[in-house]
Design an enzyme around this catalytic site. Structure first.
Site, short mmCIF file in Angstrom:
data_model
loop_
_atom_site.label_atom_id
_atom_site.label_comp_id
_atom_site.label_asym_id
_atom_site.label_seq_id
_atom_site.Cartn_x
_atom_site.Cartn_y
_atom_site.Cartn_z
N ASP A 141 -77.01 22.55 6.68
CA ASP A 141 -75.60 22.69 7.10
C ASP A 141 -75.45 22.52 8.62
O ASP A 141 -74.44 22.00 9.10
CB ASP A 141 -75.04 24.06 6.69
N TYR A 201 -62.71 21.01 3.58
CA TYR A 201 -62.54 19.61 3.17
C TYR A 201 -61.52 19.45 2.04
O TYR A 201 -61.28 18.33 1.59
CB TYR A 201 -63.89 18.95 2.83
N GLY A 226 -71.02 32.53 6.45
CA GLY A 226 -72.24 31.76 6.29
C GLY A 226 -72.21 30.42 7.03
O GLY A 226 -73.17 30.04 7.70
N GLY A 270 -64.40 32.21 12.91
CA GLY A 270 -65.03 32.64 11.66
C GLY A 270 -66.47 33.06 11.90
O GLY A 270 -67.13 32.55 12.82
N ALA A 271 -66.93 34.01 11.08
CA ALA A 271 -68.29 34.52 11.24
C ALA A 271 -68.94 34.74 9.88
O ALA A 271 -69.59 35.75 9.64
CB ALA A 271 -68.26 35.81 12.05
N SER A 299 -71.74 17.22 -4.79
CA SER A 299 -73.16 16.89 -4.61
C SER A 299 -73.72 15.99 -5.71
O SER A 299 -74.38 14.98 -5.41
CB SER A 299 -74.01 18.15 -4.49
N THR A 304 -75.08 26.67 -3.16
CA THR A 304 -73.78 26.84 -2.53
C THR A 304 -73.32 28.27 -2.78
O THR A 304 -74.07 29.10 -3.31
CB THR A 304 -72.79 25.76 -3.01
N LYS A 363 -76.56 31.31 -0.89
CA LYS A 363 -77.37 30.79 0.22
C LYS A 363 -78.24 31.84 0.92
O LYS A 363 -79.28 31.51 1.46
CB LYS A 363 -76.46 30.13 1.27
N ASN A 396 -79.70 26.21 1.98
CA ASN A 396 -78.85 25.41 1.08
C ASN A 396 -79.67 24.35 0.34
O ASN A 396 -79.12 23.65 -0.51
CB ASN A 396 -77.67 24.77 1.83
P1 NAP Z 1 -67.44 33.13 4.26
O1 NAP Z 1 -68.87 33.46 4.47
O2 NAP Z 1 -66.71 33.78 3.15
O3 NAP Z 1 -66.66 33.46 5.65
C1 NAP Z 1 -65.27 33.37 5.72
C2 NAP Z 1 -64.80 33.62 7.16
O4 NAP Z 1 -63.38 33.42 7.17
C3 NAP Z 1 -65.06 35.03 7.69
O5 NAP Z 1 -65.37 34.96 9.05
C4 NAP Z 1 -63.70 35.72 7.48
O6 NAP Z 1 -63.45 36.74 8.43
C5 NAP Z 1 -62.76 34.57 7.74
N1 NAP Z 1 -61.47 34.76 7.09
C6 NAP Z 1 -61.20 34.76 5.76
N2 NAP Z 1 -59.88 34.96 5.56
C7 NAP Z 1 -59.31 35.10 6.77
C8 NAP Z 1 -57.98 35.33 7.21
N3 NAP Z 1 -56.95 35.44 6.35
N4 NAP Z 1 -57.74 35.39 8.54
C9 NAP Z 1 -58.75 35.27 9.42
N5 NAP Z 1 -60.05 35.05 9.07
C10 NAP Z 1 -60.31 34.97 7.76
O7 NAP Z 1 -67.24 31.58 4.04
P2 NAP Z 1 -68.18 30.36 4.54
O8 NAP Z 1 -69.21 30.09 3.53
O9 NAP Z 1 -68.60 30.62 5.94
O10 NAP Z 1 -67.14 29.14 4.47
C11 NAP Z 1 -66.04 29.10 5.35
C12 NAP Z 1 -65.26 27.80 5.17
O11 NAP Z 1 -66.09 26.69 5.48
C13 NAP Z 1 -64.78 27.57 3.73
O12 NAP Z 1 -63.50 27.00 3.79
C14 NAP Z 1 -65.77 26.58 3.17
O13 NAP Z 1 -65.18 25.75 2.16
C15 NAP Z 1 -66.08 25.76 4.42
N6 NAP Z 1 -67.40 25.11 4.34
C16 NAP Z 1 -67.44 23.77 4.41
C17 NAP Z 1 -68.65 23.11 4.38
C18 NAP Z 1 -68.68 21.61 4.47
O14 NAP Z 1 -69.69 21.01 4.14
N7 NAP Z 1 -67.59 21.00 4.92
C19 NAP Z 1 -69.85 23.83 4.26
C20 NAP Z 1 -69.79 25.22 4.19
C21 NAP Z 1 -68.53 25.86 4.23
P3 NAP Z 1 -63.98 38.26 8.23
O15 NAP Z 1 -65.38 38.29 8.76
O16 NAP Z 1 -63.05 39.06 9.04
O17 NAP Z 1 -63.90 38.56 6.76
#
Ligand code: NAP
Length: 274
Positions: free
Chosen positions: A109, A220, A135, A132-133, A22, A69, A73, A94
């Site tokens: 986002d 990313y 943030g 995924g579920a 950022s 971040t 959030k 965010n």
């Molecule tokens: P988060 O809130 O920690 O959620 C993680 C998710 O991944 C949960 O649904 C979790 O499932 C699942 N998970 C983790 N390990 C797993 C495994 N081994 N097998 C199956 N499911 C698994 O994370 P978040 O903030 O949503 O971010 C998720 C991803 O998006 C990250 O990689 C982050 O870097 C990326 N992201 C990218 C951007 C962008 O601008 N490109 C923005 C935000 C996030 P459970 O519910 O079962 O624990």
């Protein structure tokens, strides 16, 4: 750089934060618009237990914009004066704008999700799967259902998917049964599976990927995940995680500066770091 006593300070707070793109993305945009005397963007490593005092400090110092971040959030919401209705529905902020001393929370986002998808398709009526579920998933779910797509959320912990599905009028499904991914027009990975430490892993078996799909990975780092490689090999259109990062940043820049963001400059900066 022409920083003076009049320069408005924006910053990203997170734990960790040192990897954040950022600051470099926003500062390059200020420079491109010759407003780098008016704005500067920095970062602060803020631990969860210090979030409240950090927001109080930002308020007293008159920090103009605060980007949040992981892991702030959701928690940050209770320290703000006003929440934009979309951020309230998503349940995460965010982007915080300090408007004459009032801290207003936004979420960009979802724009980072919808904009690259809408460059490729019309979302209305499309079948979308989000894996995924967490943030990121909530912001994505808001975005695609706001555009009237039919959403199914697949998650390892089914209850977490059910909560989001209820809030956004979607279906919830267990990650262990992915067979109907084949019927989906759009597949989005919002889990952390496929990140750098497990770069060769994908949750989606290649047999469920085909040329009529769009496959989007929020990750990313790396830019081309195993999922995106497999999707490309299957002939699908792909969207890399940096596009989400870029488009949420563009929307955020416009909230902080009230100026049109220099998209090409911001894109160049982000892609150069990949
Ligand atoms: P988060 O809130 O920690 O959620 C993680 C998710 O991944 C949960 O649904 C979790 O499932 C699942 N998970 C983790 N390990 C797993 C495994 N081994 N097998 C199956 N499911 C698994 O994370 P978040 O903030 O949503 O971010 C998720 C991803 O998006 C990250 O990689 C982050 O870097 C990326 N992201 C990218 C951007 C962008 O601008 N490109 C923005 C935000 C996030 P459970 O519910 O079962 O624990």
């Amino acid at each position: 750089m022409n920083i003076s006593a009049r320069t408005k300070v924006c910053m990203i707070i997170g734990d960790p934060v040192e990897h954040s793109l950022s600051p470099v993305m926003h500062n390059a945009a200020y420079e491109a618009l010759s407003i780098d005397n008016e704005f500067v963007f920095t970062a602060a490593h803020v631990l969860s237990e210090n979030l409240e005092i950090a927001i109080k400090g930002a308020r007293s110092l008159g920090i103009h914009g605060i980007t949040c971040t992981i892991p702030h959030k959701v928690e940050v919401i209770r320290f703000l004066d006003e929440i934009d209705p979309i951020a309230a529905k998503i349940g995460a902020v965010n982007t915080i704008l300090n408007k004459n001393g009032k801290l207003i929370g936004y979420n960009t986002d979802w724009i980072g999700t919808v904009t690259p998808l809408e460059e490729k398709t019309i979302l209305e009526g499309k079948k979308v799967a989000i894996l995924g579920a967490g943030g990121a998933s909530r912001a994505m779910a808001y975005g695609v259902t706001e555009r009237k797509a039919h959403l199914t959320i697949f998650n390892r912990t089914l209850e977490n998917a059910q909560v989001i599905a209820k809030d956004f009028n979607a279906e919830a499904s267990d990650l262990s049964d992915l067979s109907n991914l084949k019927e989906m027009d759009i597949i989005i990975n919002s889990t952390s599976v496929g990140m750098a430490d497990q770069a060769d892993v994908s949750l989606v078996p290649s047999e469920f990927l085909h040329r009529d799909q769009i496959v989007f990975d929020a990750i990313y780092k790396p830019n081309m995940t195993r999922l995106l490689h497999n999707a490309q090999s299957a002939g699908a259109q792909i969207i890399c995680g940096f596009e989400m990062l870029l488009h949420q940043g563009v929307a955020q820049f416009e909230i902080y500066t009230q100026k049109k963001a220099p998209f090409d400059v911001m894109k160049e900066v982000v892609t150069a770091t990949l």
